[in-house]
Design an enzyme around this catalytic site. Structure first.
Site, PDB file in Angstrom:
ATOM      1  N   ASP A 121       0.839  -1.205   0.000  1.00 27.61           N
ATOM      2  CA  ASP A 121       0.000   0.000   0.000  1.00 27.61           C
ATOM      3  C   ASP A 121       0.877   1.261   0.000  1.00 27.61           C
ATOM      4  O   ASP A 121       0.351   2.381  -0.071  1.00 27.61           O
ATOM      5  CB  ASP A 121      -1.024  -0.007   1.138  1.00 27.61           C
ATOM      6  CG  ASP A 121      -0.388  -0.038   2.508  1.00 27.61           C
ATOM      7  OD1 ASP A 121       0.843  -0.174   2.621  1.00 27.61           O
ATOM      8  OD2 ASP A 121      -1.157   0.076   3.503  1.00 27.61           O
ATOM      9  N   SER A 122       2.210   1.071   0.009  1.00 24.22           N
ATOM     10  CA  SER A 122       3.121   2.199  -0.237  1.00 24.22           C
ATOM     11  C   SER A 122       2.822   2.838  -1.585  1.00 24.22           C
ATOM     12  O   SER A 122       3.230   3.967  -1.847  1.00 24.22           O
ATOM     13  CB  SER A 122       4.582   1.726  -0.209  1.00 24.22           C
ATOM     14  OG  SER A 122       4.770   0.620  -1.070  1.00 24.22           O
ATOM     15  N   ASP A 152      -1.140  -6.092  -0.134  1.00 23.15           N
ATOM     16  CA  ASP A 152      -1.472  -5.486   1.164  1.00 23.15           C
ATOM     17  C   ASP A 152      -2.971  -5.293   1.343  1.00 23.15           C
ATOM     18  O   ASP A 152      -3.655  -4.791   0.437  1.00 23.15           O
ATOM     19  CB  ASP A 152      -0.830  -4.092   1.248  1.00 23.15           C
ATOM     20  CG  ASP A 152       0.454  -4.091   2.045  1.00 23.15           C
ATOM     21  OD1 ASP A 152       0.697  -5.035   2.821  1.00 23.15           O
ATOM     22  OD2 ASP A 152       1.230  -3.124   1.882  1.00 23.15           O
ATOM     23  N   LYS A 174      -0.926  -9.314   3.081  1.00 20.37           N
ATOM     24  CA  LYS A 174      -0.154  -8.797   4.216  1.00 20.37           C
ATOM     25  C   LYS A 174      -1.040  -7.847   4.987  1.00 20.37           C
ATOM     26  O   LYS A 174      -1.817  -7.089   4.393  1.00 20.37           O
ATOM     27  CB  LYS A 174       1.113  -8.079   3.727  1.00 20.37           C
ATOM     28  CG  LYS A 174       1.935  -7.495   4.878  1.00 20.37           C
ATOM     29  CD  LYS A 174       3.339  -7.110   4.453  1.00 20.37           C
ATOM     30  CE  LYS A 174       3.441  -5.794   3.710  1.00 20.37           C
ATOM     31  NZ  LYS A 174       2.910  -4.631   4.440  1.00 20.37           N
ATOM     32  N   GLU A 225      -1.064  -5.347   8.821  1.00 25.14           N
ATOM     33  CA  GLU A 225      -0.221  -4.746   9.853  1.00 25.14           C
ATOM     34  C   GLU A 225      -0.781  -5.007  11.253  1.00 25.14           C
ATOM     35  O   GLU A 225      -2.001  -5.030  11.441  1.00 25.14           O
ATOM     36  CB  GLU A 225      -0.116  -3.226   9.624  1.00 25.14           C
ATOM     37  CG  GLU A 225       0.554  -2.881   8.295  1.00 25.14           C
ATOM     38  CD  GLU A 225       0.683  -1.385   8.053  1.00 25.14           C
ATOM     39  OE1 GLU A 225       0.357  -0.574   8.958  1.00 25.14           O
ATOM     40  OE2 GLU A 225       1.113  -1.008   6.952  1.00 25.14           O
ATOM     41  N   GLU A 232       9.522  -3.709  10.336  1.00 28.56           N
ATOM     42  CA  GLU A 232       9.847  -2.401   9.748  1.00 28.56           C
ATOM     43  C   GLU A 232      10.230  -1.403  10.839  1.00 28.56           C
ATOM     44  O   GLU A 232       9.561  -1.308  11.890  1.00 28.56           O
ATOM     45  CB  GLU A 232       8.637  -1.860   8.949  1.00 28.56           C
ATOM     46  CG  GLU A 232       8.922  -0.458   8.389  1.00 28.56           C
ATOM     47  CD  GLU A 232       7.958   0.016   7.313  1.00 28.56           C
ATOM     48  OE1 GLU A 232       7.059  -0.748   6.910  1.00 28.56           O
ATOM     49  OE2 GLU A 232       8.110   1.181   6.892  1.00 28.56           O
TER      50      GLU A 232
HETATM   51  O1  KIV Z   1       3.564  -1.040   1.503  1.00 32.33           O
HETATM   52  C1  KIV Z   1       4.718  -1.486   1.417  1.00 32.33           C
HETATM   53  O2  KIV Z   1       5.410  -1.328   0.402  1.00 32.33           O
HETATM   54  C2  KIV Z   1       5.224  -2.230   2.555  1.00 32.33           C
HETATM   55  C3  KIV Z   1       6.681  -2.526   2.576  1.00 32.33           C
HETATM   56  C4  KIV Z   1       7.441  -1.302   2.751  1.00 32.33           C
HETATM   57  C5  KIV Z   1       7.011  -3.569   3.585  1.00 32.33           C
HETATM   58  O3  KIV Z   1       4.500  -2.553   3.429  1.00 32.33           O
END
Ligand code: KIV
Length: 270
Positions: free
Chosen positions: A50-51, A89, A119, A121, A188
């Protein structure tokens, strides 16, 4: 034919099995061509992170990213049919509200998006949600420490686990992720010594970003390590190529060529 096209498809089981044997490599991709490049480089895990909210969509943080955004980008990446494991994510508030929503939202990333794992958090607070997803046959990668979706709760993007109490909490979170049944966990923005300790204490692979050298693997945002995103570069990023500058220079040359009539030539004409 490149050796990469011959390599075997990477599964969550093969990632899990690397613990203590070989380091795991992971990079982000949000679109088809980048996924092809990352896969051609032999990276083992492609993360549709989600970056993308920050480095592809221009938001100030990841809390603005929606499930539709993630679906759109996950679909594009899955069309590249990578040999790498494809992890997507779960964005802010698509989990952690009701278990039913978590399962259905993760299910959409798998069924519609083509992701092979999701993924999310958090640690202790999401242990039962991880368990519920794994019970529904959805593999989960955890993410603890500096969890960017908690930016407002943390009061900024701050390294976590620096105090004794904070370190214990991050360790408890990583253990909770493992207890929930995740196949790996991202660490992280935590001190190297803490990441090293967690890596020794959990059985699942740890994948570090800003967590020092002792994790079982590393992940970076592709746009950061290629400097395609130029607004800022976090301290933990190593820039492997300054493609942002190269791109601007190439575009400047194109502008000059068009203006002075040296492009297009016969070669590019019909
Ligand atoms: O969103 C993302 O790219 C991430 C990584 C930085 C681990 O969660």
């Amino acid at each position: 034919m490149s050796t990469v096209t011959k390599r075997r498809k990477i599964s969550t089981a093969s990632i899990r099995a690397r613990k203590g044997k070989e380091k795991i490599t992971s990079l982000t991709a949000y679109d088809y061509p980048t996924a092809k490049l990352v896969d051609a480089a032999g990276v083992e895990v492609i993360l549709v992170g989600d970056s993308l909210g920050m480095v592809a969509l221009g938001y100030p943080d990841t809390t603005h990213v929606t499930l539709d955004d993630m679906l759109h980008h996950t679909k594009a990446v899955s069309r590249a049919k990578p040999k790498a494991l494809l992890v997507s994510d779960l964005p802010f508030l698509t989990y952690g509200v009701t278990r039913r929503d978590t399962i259905l939202n993760a299910g959409r990333l798998i069924r519609e998006g083509g992701a092979e794992a999701v993924k999310l958090e958090g640690g202790v607070r999401v242990r039962e949600e991880i368990r519920a997803l794994v019970d529904c046959q959805i593999p989960v990668m955890g993410h603890v420490g500096l969890t960017p979706q908690s930016v407002h709760q943390f009061g900024g993007f701050k390294v976590q686990g620096k105090s004794e109490e904070g370190a214990d909490q991050v360790l408890r979170d990583a253990v909770a992720v493992q207890e929930g049944g995740a196949f790996s966990v991202v660490l992280e923005g935590i001190p190297s010594y803490l990441a090293s300790r967690i890596t020794r204490e959990v059985d699942i692979p740890t994948i570090g970003i800003g967590a020092g050298p002792d994790c079982d693997g590393q992940v970076l945002v592709t746009q950061d390590m290629l400097k395609l995103f130029r607004d800022f570069t976090p301290k933990f990023v190593k820039v492997y190529a300054d493609m942002g500058d190269e791109a601007v220079e190439a575009m400047e040359r194109y502008c000059r060529d068009v203006q002075n009539g040296t492009f297009p030539t016969e070669e590019h004409s019909f």
